[in-house]
Enzyme design. Structure first.
Site, mmCIF file in Angstrom:
data_model
loop_
_atom_site.group_PDB
_atom_site.id
_atom_site.type_symbol
_atom_site.label_atom_id
_atom_site.label_comp_id
_atom_site.label_asym_id
_atom_site.label_seq_id
_atom_site.Cartn_x
_atom_site.Cartn_y
_atom_site.Cartn_z
ATOM 1 N N LYS A 23 0.782 -1.405 0.153
ATOM 2 C CA LYS A 23 -0.137 -0.118 -0.060
ATOM 3 C C LYS A 23 0.873 1.530 -0.159
ATOM 4 C CE LYS A 23 -1.349 1.462 4.193
ATOM 5 N NZ LYS A 23 -1.202 2.971 4.489
ATOM 6 N N ASN A 24 1.910 1.480 0.884
ATOM 7 C CA ASN A 24 2.583 2.351 1.138
ATOM 8 C C ASN A 24 3.654 2.671 -0.157
ATOM 9 O OD1 ASN A 24 1.238 3.053 3.202
ATOM 10 N ND2 ASN A 24 2.933 2.405 4.711
ATOM 11 N N CYS A 120 -4.563 12.876 12.626
ATOM 12 C CA CYS A 120 -5.033 11.638 12.396
ATOM 13 C C CYS A 120 -4.825 10.874 13.811
ATOM 14 C CB CYS A 120 -4.376 10.916 11.238
ATOM 15 S SG CYS A 120 -3.411 9.490 11.676
ATOM 16 N N ARG A 125 1.016 14.680 12.665
ATOM 17 C CA ARG A 125 1.213 14.628 11.344
ATOM 18 C C ARG A 125 1.304 16.129 10.546
ATOM 19 N NH1 ARG A 125 -0.887 8.929 9.204
ATOM 20 N NH2 ARG A 125 1.095 8.878 8.173
ATOM 21 N N ASP A 309 5.336 1.002 11.887
ATOM 22 C CA ASP A 309 4.120 0.480 11.135
ATOM 23 C C ASP A 309 4.034 -1.197 11.773
ATOM 24 O OD1 ASP A 309 3.154 2.630 10.135
ATOM 25 O OD2 ASP A 309 3.946 2.038 7.972
ATOM 26 N N ARG A 401 -8.170 -0.547 4.834
ATOM 27 C CA ARG A 401 -7.313 0.336 4.215
ATOM 28 C C ARG A 401 -6.089 -0.383 3.774
ATOM 29 N NH1 ARG A 401 -5.303 4.648 7.920
ATOM 30 N NH2 ARG A 401 -3.990 4.744 5.832
#
Ligand code: EPU
Length: 423
Positions: A23-24, A120, A125, A309, A401
């Site tokens: 995803k990233n 978030c 952030r 993460d 997500r």
């Protein structure tokens, strides 16, 4: 309400699991496609995730054609026509990572209006490093009504030192610099595998980016970029999540095609704990006997340090290892919310600012728990595998997500897990 229900306590994960594209990695790769004035760009090995759908909408919102062939895991983007320079709030507000379109739109159009991402759940952030870097390249930045407007008829190469090796800022500035006049040097750049994956695509598109994967990036601006074909790199965080799942269930799992080098910081901690981790031709095998594992101390850091993460999932492993482990979170200021939920499952933990002490090896019981962010959702599901009785995890929009078919993959390894309440 959708929920995942796990009957835990006896699970011992065994077998093989396949990992998706990251995803990233794919989100900035999609932003990079905006830069191609000539020809289409095709991305392969694209994961089917809600964040990818959002990014497709952000790019489509600019008037660009985006075709997602989900059967083939391929996205084709045609940005050859005129593109609009505004990324509106309705799309950007759905995903803060969409800020990485700012650099490419500005470089391509000379002006970009992007809605300012809000905070978030894991931290405030800010995006000051993105904006300072663009200003150093000659952009005039204004903020009004929730929007950021950046203008520069022609960006100019600059020497930029990042106060912190921000992943998003490095990506934004690297993309902007590809079409700037002259040479840009980004020092203290992020070194994540996803940065390298992006640089490789940019170079295939005709850019001149050197040093990706080191702390100094040098980009020589070119006049125009063209489409290219490119594979999204393996998701090291999805791979790491299954490695941790195997370790905490005394399992034996082959994480297929996982890349050893990308998971080195995690592997080193697993080995220190006493988990058996071996590289095989087909991927990385993880075997363990939980009773024999030792507690460890971990500190999250930018790559090649231990990834933030993986922090939540790793604390789930710490929870089953007898003794006191510690986790220091240095990247985000509010990323321990999963521990509050895990307390509801019987976890003994003390949290003092950026440090969590985990008193592992006690009895964990199934409970109703709520995901607080993407990685927290995975951590809670993993804890459900080892807790006695039934665990119900809600707020699955966080999970969707970043994890494709997470519960199906765990069920394929022998977990008793199901998802209910969907349309
Ligand atoms: N930061 C600033 N100023 C900036 C930019 C960042 O102070 O201008 C700070 C942030 O507040 C944070 C730290 O720097 O404390 C790291 O932020 P970074 O910019 O590196 O993160 P990001 O680009 O916003 C990406 C991933 C995150 C991952 C982080 C760190 C994507 C789409 N997101 O975010 O992924 O945690 O890097 O590795 O690539 C996830 O997948 O669950 C996730 C949150």
């Amino acid at each position: 309400m959708e929920q995942i229900i796990i009957d835990g306590g006896q699970t011992r994960l065994q077998g093989e699991v396949t990992i998706e594209g990251a995803k990233n990695a794919v989100l900035p790769l999609l932003a990079a496609t905006i830069l191609a004035k000539d020809g289409q760009t095709t991305l392969r090995h694209v994961p089917i995730l809600s964040d990818v759908f959002v990014m497709n909408d952000v790019v489509r919102g600019l008037g660009i054609t985006v075709d997602f062939n989900q059967e083939q895991n391929e996205i084709t983007v045609d940005a050859t026509n005129f593109i609009d320079h505004t990324a509106p709030y309705e799309y950007v507000s759905r995903m803060r990572a969409s800020i990485v379109v700012l650099g490419p739109i500005l470089a391509r159009c000379g002006e970009a209006v992007v809605s300012m991402p809000g905070g978030c759940s894991i931290g405030s952030r800010p995006i000051d490093l993105h904006l300072k870097g663009l200003e150093a390249m000659g952009a005039e930045i204004t903020q009004f009504g929730g929007d950021i407007t950046a203008k520069a008829a022609k960006l100019k190469g600059a020497n930029i030192y990042l106060d912190f090796p921000s992943v998003g800022a490095t990506q934004n500035l690297m993309m902007a610099a590809t079409l700037a006049e002259g040479k840009t040097v980004i020092e203290n750049a992020a070194r994540e595998p996803e940065i390298v994956n992006l640089a490789v695509l940019l170079n295939k598109m005709g850019a001149d980016v050197r040093g990706a994967g080191t702390e100094t990036l040098t980009i020589i601006g070119v006049k125009r970029l063209h489409g290219a074909e490119h594979d999204v790199v393996q998701d090291r965080i999805e791979a790491g999540t299954f490695m941790v799942a195997a370790a905490m269930t005394s399992g034996d799992v082959l994480v297929k095609d996982a890349i050893w080098e990308h998971n080195r910081p995690l592997i080193s901690k697993l080995l220190e704990m006493g988990v058996e981790v071996t590289e095989e031709a087909g991927g990385i095998r993880v075997r363990s006997t939980v009773q024999n594992l030792k507690p460890v101390s971990v500190k999250t850091l930018p790559h090649p340090g231990f990834p933030t993460d993986m922090q939540a999932q790793f604390t789930a492993l710490m929870a089953v290892v007898k003794g006191e482990s510690s986790m220091i979170e240095t990247v985000f200021e509010n990323r321990f919310q999963h521990l509050e939920e895990m307390r509801r499952m019987g976890l003994h933990t003390e949290i003092l600012r950026d440090t969590a002490l985990i008193h592992g090896g006690g009895n964990l019981q199934g409970a109703k728990v709520m995901s607080t962010d993407l990685r927290a959702s995975a951590a809670l599901i993993l804890t459900g595998l080892v807790a006695q009785g039934q665990t119900t995890v809600t707020k699955l929009e966080h999970l969707d997500r970043g994890y494709y078919q997470f519960h199906e993959k765990l069920a394929g390894l022998g977990a008793s897990i199901r998802r209910e309440g969907g349309a």
